[in-house]
Each structure stands twice: as structure tokens, then as C-alpha cells.
Motif scaffolding. Structure first.
Motif, PDB file in Angstrom:
ATOM      1  N   LEU A   6       5.156 -10.096  -2.630  1.00 36.11           N
ATOM      2  CA  LEU A   6       5.700  -8.621  -2.825  1.00 36.11           C
ATOM      3  C   LEU A   6       6.106  -8.397  -4.161  1.00 36.11           C
ATOM      4  N   PRO A  20      11.466  -2.386   1.201  1.00 34.07           N
ATOM      5  CA  PRO A  20      10.682  -3.465   1.720  1.00 34.07           C
ATOM      6  C   PRO A  20      11.299  -4.896   1.434  1.00 34.07           C
ATOM      7  N   LEU A  59       2.399  -4.975  -1.573  1.00 32.24           N
ATOM      8  CA  LEU A  59       2.276  -6.159  -1.068  1.00 32.24           C
ATOM      9  C   LEU A  59       0.929  -6.592  -0.829  1.00 32.24           C
ATOM     10  N   HIS A  61      -1.601  -9.528   0.557  1.00 38.13           N
ATOM     11  CA  HIS A  61      -1.683 -10.671   1.765  1.00 38.13           C
ATOM     12  C   HIS A  61      -3.011 -10.933   1.719  1.00 38.13           C
ATOM     13  N   LYS A  65      -4.289  -5.327  -0.137  1.00 42.85           N
ATOM     14  CA  LYS A  65      -3.199  -4.804  -0.942  1.00 42.85           C
ATOM     15  C   LYS A  65      -2.645  -3.547   0.048  1.00 42.85           C
ATOM     16  N   ILE A  66      -1.206  -3.757   0.212  1.00 41.89           N
ATOM     17  CA  ILE A  66      -0.790  -2.642   1.106  1.00 41.89           C
ATOM     18  C   ILE A  66       0.377  -2.006  -0.099  1.00 41.89           C
ATOM     19  N   TRP A  67       0.235  -0.594  -0.159  1.00 41.53           N
ATOM     20  CA  TRP A  67       1.373   0.027  -1.186  1.00 41.53           C
ATOM     21  C   TRP A  67       2.106   0.933  -0.140  1.00 41.53           C
ATOM     22  N   SER A  69       6.336   1.689   0.634  1.00 46.78           N
ATOM     23  CA  SER A  69       7.442   0.767   1.351  1.00 46.78           C
ATOM     24  C   SER A  69       7.314   1.000   2.690  1.00 46.78           C
ATOM     25  N   ILE A  72       4.342  -0.995   4.105  1.00 49.17           N
ATOM     26  CA  ILE A  72       4.402  -2.537   3.850  1.00 49.17           C
ATOM     27  C   ILE A  72       5.285  -2.933   5.070  1.00 49.17           C
ATOM     28  N   TYR A  75       3.236  -3.146   8.167  1.00 51.50           N
ATOM     29  CA  TYR A  75       2.268  -4.269   8.368  1.00 51.50           C
ATOM     30  C   TYR A  75       2.902  -5.423   8.486  1.00 51.50           C
TER      31      TYR A  75
END
Length: 215
Positions: A6, A20, A59, A61, A65-67, A69, A72, A75
Motif C-alpha cells: 500500500l 485504506p 495498492l 498486488h 495496481k488498484i487506486w 480508497s 482498495i 479488493y
């Protein structure tokens, strides 16, 4: 399972990072934290190097990539379904998503007038139009959910919806915006959470100072 990473910004100021981080920490999710401080006025190129939006939180993983809040939190809730980031009851999950989305998309007057600042000395300011309405709506959300669940958190146990409102708790506190006993009791519950205390301790130890009109 790969350990997620994160990316966040200054803990004293970054409300969207707080959400998050508190959700994952409060749920006991194992993740790596990378803090990239704000660098005003041009922005920090280190953030732009990792985030497609040029902003955090983000985030990572594996290669994913996850943007944003809430994305995240959602997910990670799927990755760790037993962590309690979402209520188990379907109707409650729908409500949790509704109030989280409302937090995501609303309350611009409050956010603009009262930036998050963990270290700010407590004291009121002159509030522009729209802030009182935002405060009233948030208090109504909290009151209704706490009455339905019995507390001490919005859906009984701590979940992602509480984390989405964590920066509001700071705003209500340091700008001295509320006086209802039920609101204050919920705020004290949030501030007593170990994840909150860990974030606050780190925020108070940070060396960076950013003017409020730049946050």
C-alpha cells in the motif's frame, strides 16, 4: 498469497491514504507500507512513478495496481473474506457500500473548509456555506447505523465503512464541529482503535509541514 503493498502519503494530512490504511490495519491484513511524502507545489515524481493517476493511495498486488480508497478496500475484502472489511449480512453490505460511496462522492464543503490535520490544535473556524449541512448528514448516517447495529462501530464490529469515515472523525475533532453525545461517543470509539492510535502516533512524529491551503 503475495503480500500486497500500500502506497500512501503523509499520515498527518492524507485523508485518502488514511482510509485504506486503517481498514487494512484494523482488519489485521498483512501488507507492506510505502510512504511517499507530498512535495508541493509540483507534486512528487516518486508518486507519479508508481501511480497511473499521479496520486495515492495505491495498492499493488503482484502486477496489479488498484487506486482509489474504496476500490482498495473492496479488493482486499475479496482477498480476505474473513477479515471483516465488509459486513456478513447482504443488506448490511449494501448499506456499507452506500454510505462509503456517499463519503467518496459527497461532503465537499466540509473537506474543503476543514482539511485533515492530525496535529492541528483543537479550535473552531468560520465555516463557509454548506459545511453545516454536510455535518448534519454525516451525523444522521452515523446515528441511524449505530441505532440499527447497537454499535460500537457503524455495523457493530469495525469494518471498511468505519475506515471511510476516519478522516471525518479527525475533522470533527480538531475543528470542534460537533457536540451530540452519540456522535462524540462514536468518535471516541474510533480514536481508541489500535489502528487509529498507530496512525496518529506516526503522524505526530512526521517532520513534514504542509500549509493548509495546499493540502
Amino acid at each position: 498469497m503475495d503480500r500486497p503493498t500500500l502506497y500512501i502519503a503523509n499520515k498527518n494530512y492524507s485523508s485518502w491514504s488514511f482510509r485504506p490504511w486503517m481498514a487494512l490495519t484494523g482488519a489485521g491484513v498483512d501488507f507492506e507500507e510505502v510512504l511517499i511524502p507530498f512535495d508541493y507545489p509540483g507534486g512528487n515524481p516518486d508518486i507519479k512513478a508508481v501511480s497511473p493517476t499521479g496520486r495515492v493511495p495505491l495498492l499493488r498486488h503482484g502486477a496489479l495496481k488498484i487506486w482509489e480508497s474504496l476500490a482498495i478496500i473492496e479488493y482486499v475484502a475479496e482477498l480476505y473474506p474473513d477479515a471483516g472489511l465488509l459486513p456478513r449480512d447482504r443488506a448490511e453490505r449494501a448499506l456499507a457500500r452506500s454510505v462509503s460511496m456517499e463519503m467518496l462522492s459527497s461532503f465537499r464543503a466540509l473537506r474543503s473548509a476543514c482539511p485533515m490535520n492530525i496535529r492541528r490544535p483543537k479550535g473552531r473556524i468560520v465555516l463557509p456555506d454548506g459545511v453545516d449541512a454536510d455535518i448534519s448528514r454525516i451525523e444522521t448516517i452515523w446515528r441511524d447505523l449505530l441505532q440499527q447495529s447497537g454499535g460500537p462501530f457503524l455495523f457493530g464490529a469495525f469494518c471498511g465503512a468505519d475506515a471511510m469515515f476516519a478522516p471525518v472523525v479527525n475533522r470533527f475533532d480538531v475543528y470542534d464541529l460537533v457536540s451530540r453525545n452519540d456522535t462524540l461517543a462514536y468518535m471516541e470509539t474510533m480514536k481508541a482503535h489500535p489502528a487509529w492510535r498507530k496512525w496518529e502516533e506516526a503522524a505526530r512524529a512526521e517532520p513534514w509541514i504542509v500549509p493548509e491551503d495546499e493540502v
